[in-house]
Design a protein around this motif. Structure first.
Motif, PDB file in Angstrom:
ATOM      1  N   MET A  83       0.858  -1.153   0.000  1.00 49.58           N
ATOM      2  CA  MET A  83       0.000   0.000   0.000  1.00 49.58           C
ATOM      3  C   MET A  83       0.914   1.228   0.000  1.00 49.58           C
ATOM      4  SD  MET A  83      -2.611   1.293   2.942  1.00 49.58           S
ATOM      5  CE  MET A  83      -3.735  -0.055   2.775  1.00 49.58           C
ATOM      6  N   ARG A  84       0.779   2.066  -1.007  1.00 52.80           N
ATOM      7  CA  ARG A  84       1.640   3.236  -1.102  1.00 52.80           C
ATOM      8  C   ARG A  84       0.890   4.542  -0.910  1.00 52.80           C
ATOM      9  NH1 ARG A  84       3.688   0.625  -6.079  1.00 52.80           N
ATOM     10  NH2 ARG A  84       5.147  -0.901  -5.323  1.00 52.80           N
ATOM     11  N   ARG A  85      -0.424   4.491  -1.026  1.00 54.96           N
ATOM     12  CA  ARG A  85      -1.219   5.705  -0.865  1.00 54.96           C
ATOM     13  C   ARG A  85      -2.593   5.336  -0.353  1.00 54.96           C
ATOM     14  NH1 ARG A  85      -3.070   6.838  -6.829  1.00 54.96           N
ATOM     15  NH2 ARG A  85      -2.851   4.739  -7.587  1.00 54.96           N
ATOM     16  N   THR A  86      -3.320   6.346   0.062  1.00 58.97           N
ATOM     17  CA  THR A  86      -4.640   6.121   0.643  1.00 58.97           C
ATOM     18  C   THR A  86      -5.641   7.061  -0.021  1.00 58.97           C
ATOM     19  OG1 THR A  86      -5.850   6.067   2.731  1.00 58.97           O
ATOM     20  CG2 THR A  86      -4.161   7.742   2.531  1.00 58.97           C
ATOM     21  N   LEU A  87      -6.876   6.632  -0.112  1.00 58.06           N
ATOM     22  CA  LEU A  87      -7.937   7.444  -0.696  1.00 58.06           C
ATOM     23  C   LEU A  87      -8.687   8.135   0.432  1.00 58.06           C
ATOM     24  CD1 LEU A  87      -9.390   8.075  -3.418  1.00 58.06           C
ATOM     25  CD2 LEU A  87     -10.963   6.216  -2.848  1.00 58.06           C
ATOM     26  N   GLN A  88      -8.759   9.458   0.357  1.00 57.78           N
ATOM     27  CA  GLN A  88      -9.420  10.220   1.419  1.00 57.78           C
ATOM     28  C   GLN A  88     -10.250  11.336   0.819  1.00 57.78           C
ATOM     29  OE1 GLN A  88      -6.638  11.731   4.274  1.00 57.78           O
ATOM     30  NE2 GLN A  88      -5.910   9.707   4.861  1.00 57.78           N
ATOM     31  N   ARG A  89     -11.286  11.716   1.554  1.00 60.04           N
ATOM     32  CA  ARG A  89     -12.084  12.874   1.156  1.00 60.04           C
ATOM     33  C   ARG A  89     -11.362  14.123   1.629  1.00 60.04           C
ATOM     34  NH1 ARG A  89     -16.440  13.190  -1.132  1.00 60.04           N
ATOM     35  NH2 ARG A  89     -17.180  11.112  -0.615  1.00 60.04           N
ATOM     36  N   THR A  90     -11.223  15.092   0.759  1.00 63.93           N
ATOM     37  CA  THR A  90     -10.530  16.334   1.097  1.00 63.93           C
ATOM     38  C   THR A  90     -11.525  17.383   1.574  1.00 63.93           C
ATOM     39  OG1 THR A  90     -10.724  17.156  -1.165  1.00 63.93           O
ATOM     40  CG2 THR A  90      -8.739  15.883  -0.622  1.00 63.93           C
ATOM     41  N   GLY A  91     -11.001  18.489   2.012  1.00 62.99           N
ATOM     42  CA  GLY A  91     -11.839  19.595   2.487  1.00 62.99           C
ATOM     43  C   GLY A  91     -12.745  20.143   1.413  1.00 62.99           C
ATOM     44  N   THR A  92     -12.382  19.940   0.160  1.00 60.47           N
ATOM     45  CA  THR A  92     -13.212  20.432  -0.937  1.00 60.47           C
ATOM     46  C   THR A  92     -14.351  19.482  -1.265  1.00 60.47           C
ATOM     47  OG1 THR A  92     -11.768  19.388  -2.578  1.00 60.47           O
ATOM     48  CG2 THR A  92     -11.273  21.678  -1.963  1.00 60.47           C
ATOM     49  N   GLY A  93     -14.403  18.343  -0.575  1.00 61.61           N
ATOM     50  CA  GLY A  93     -15.502  17.405  -0.770  1.00 61.61           C
ATOM     51  C   GLY A  93     -15.221  16.298  -1.766  1.00 61.61           C
ATOM     52  N   GLY A  94     -14.082  16.347  -2.451  1.00 60.56           N
ATOM     53  CA  GLY A  94     -13.772  15.304  -3.424  1.00 60.56           C
ATOM     54  C   GLY A  94     -12.890  14.218  -2.839  1.00 60.56           C
ATOM     55  N   LEU A  95     -12.804  13.102  -3.543  1.00 57.65           N
ATOM     56  CA  LEU A  95     -11.915  12.021  -3.141  1.00 57.65           C
ATOM     57  C   LEU A  95     -10.578  12.197  -3.842  1.00 57.65           C
ATOM     58  CD1 LEU A  95     -14.358   8.972  -3.338  1.00 57.65           C
ATOM     59  CD2 LEU A  95     -13.455  10.050  -1.283  1.00 57.65           C
ATOM     60  N   THR A  96      -9.511  12.025  -3.101  1.00 57.31           N
ATOM     61  CA  THR A  96      -8.178  12.154  -3.681  1.00 57.31           C
ATOM     62  C   THR A  96      -7.237  11.158  -3.028  1.00 57.31           C
ATOM     63  OG1 THR A  96      -6.432  13.729  -4.251  1.00 57.31           O
ATOM     64  CG2 THR A  96      -7.399  13.936  -2.057  1.00 57.31           C
ATOM     65  N   THR A  97      -6.179  10.815  -3.734  1.00 58.37           N
ATOM     66  CA  THR A  97      -5.183   9.916  -3.156  1.00 58.37           C
ATOM     67  C   THR A  97      -4.115  10.757  -2.472  1.00 58.37           C
ATOM     68  OG1 THR A  97      -4.006   9.821  -5.272  1.00 58.37           O
ATOM     69  CG2 THR A  97      -5.542   8.047  -4.809  1.00 58.37           C
ATOM     70  N   LEU A  98      -3.751  10.315  -1.276  1.00 56.53           N
ATOM     71  CA  LEU A  98      -2.749  11.009  -0.470  1.00 56.53           C
ATOM     72  C   LEU A  98      -1.707  10.002  -0.005  1.00 56.53           C
ATOM     73  CD1 LEU A  98      -5.180  13.119   1.751  1.00 56.53           C
ATOM     74  CD2 LEU A  98      -3.837  13.944  -0.194  1.00 56.53           C
ATOM     75  N   PRO A  99      -0.545  10.480   0.412  1.00 58.16           N
ATOM     76  CA  PRO A  99       0.442   9.553   0.973  1.00 58.16           C
ATOM     77  C   PRO A  99      -0.102   8.894   2.242  1.00 58.16           C
ATOM     78  CG  PRO A  99       1.397  11.744   0.621  1.00 58.16           C
ATOM     79  CD  PRO A  99      -0.078  11.852   0.380  1.00 58.16           C
ATOM     80  N   THR A 100       0.433   7.737   2.570  1.00 55.28           N
ATOM     81  CA  THR A 100       0.015   7.039   3.787  1.00 55.28           C
ATOM     82  C   THR A 100       0.443   7.843   5.009  1.00 55.28           C
ATOM     83  OG1 THR A 100       2.041   5.750   3.756  1.00 55.28           O
ATOM     84  CG2 THR A 100       0.107   4.767   2.709  1.00 55.28           C
ATOM     85  N   LYS A 101      -0.185   7.522   6.169  1.00 54.75           N
ATOM     86  CA  LYS A 101       0.083   8.260   7.405  1.00 54.75           C
ATOM     87  C   LYS A 101       1.540   8.182   7.832  1.00 54.75           C
ATOM     88  CE  LYS A 101      -2.953   6.501  10.229  1.00 54.75           C
ATOM     89  NZ  LYS A 101      -3.780   6.216  11.408  1.00 54.75           N
ATOM     90  N   THR A 102       2.097   6.977   7.782  1.00 54.90           N
ATOM     91  CA  THR A 102       3.470   6.783   8.266  1.00 54.90           C
ATOM     92  C   THR A 102       4.240   5.920   7.281  1.00 54.90           C
ATOM     93  OG1 THR A 102       2.945   4.758   9.481  1.00 54.90           O
ATOM     94  CG2 THR A 102       2.692   6.841  10.686  1.00 54.90           C
ATOM     95  N   ILE A 103       5.554   5.906   7.435  1.00 58.41           N
ATOM     96  CA  ILE A 103       6.404   5.061   6.604  1.00 58.41           C
ATOM     97  C   ILE A 103       6.041   3.591   6.793  1.00 58.41           C
ATOM     98  CG2 ILE A 103       8.793   4.291   6.243  1.00 58.41           C
ATOM     99  CD1 ILE A 103       8.195   7.049   5.078  1.00 58.41           C
TER     100      ILE A 103
END
Length: 173
Positions: free
Chosen positions: A1-21
């Protein structure tokens, strides 16, 4: 797993880096899961052909039929419906992660291995979250010890693999 899908403040879904190494890891899967993922990959190839220009290629394993990310609320609705059809009690999707860790602990898998599978940065997190399971396993172990001390002839929990000489049981005085 290299990234995570999260809802952003703008209301859309985006991929972000994982919480920790430690969240970035490879996970071994049982053969049955690998076979299921291979079948899923074949179905996705068909979906991609049918979607044609509408397909959104984002590298996600599980998506809508057009390749777009699955809305978390949609996943929850489908999961809840599956539980109802299977006559299982309602749980959160995330609870399956806890169930897996609990089952592994109950099978004797070491806490450090479970920590690595879950991607916890520190074993203290794993130990704290699953302390209730460890306490229950300790109680079971003490009950087993109590039965062995009460009547050692009736308590045989070790399997004989033939490599060791037979164990003798004698009352401890």
């Amino acid at each position: 797993m290299r990234r995570t899908l999260q809802r952003t403040g703008t209301g859309g879904l985006t991929t972000l880096p994982t919480k920790t190494i430690s969240s970035e890891r490879r996970i071994a899967l049982p053969t049955v899961c690998v076979a299921s993922l291979s079948a899923h990959q074949s179905r996705r190839a068909c979906e991609r052909q049918h979607a044609d220009a509408k397909w959104m290629d984002n590298g996600l394993v599980f998506t809508r039929p057009d390749g777009h990310p699955i809305e978390p609320a949609t996943l929850t609705r489908h999961f809840d419906a599956l539980l109802r059809r299977s006559h299982l009690r309602a749980i959160r999707f995330h609870d399956m992660r806890h169930s897996t860790a609990t089952l592994l602990l109950e099978q004797g898998v070491e806490l450090v291995v479970i920590k690595e599978l879950l991607g916890h940065a520190h074993i203290g997190v794993t130990a704290t979250v699953y302390a209730h399971v460890r306490l229950r396993l300790q109680r079971d172990a003490i009950d087993l010890l109590g039965r062995a001390l009460h009547n050692p002839a009736e308590t045989t929990t070790q399997r004989d693999d033939g490599d060791d000489p037979p164990l003798c049981t004698a009352p401890v005085r």
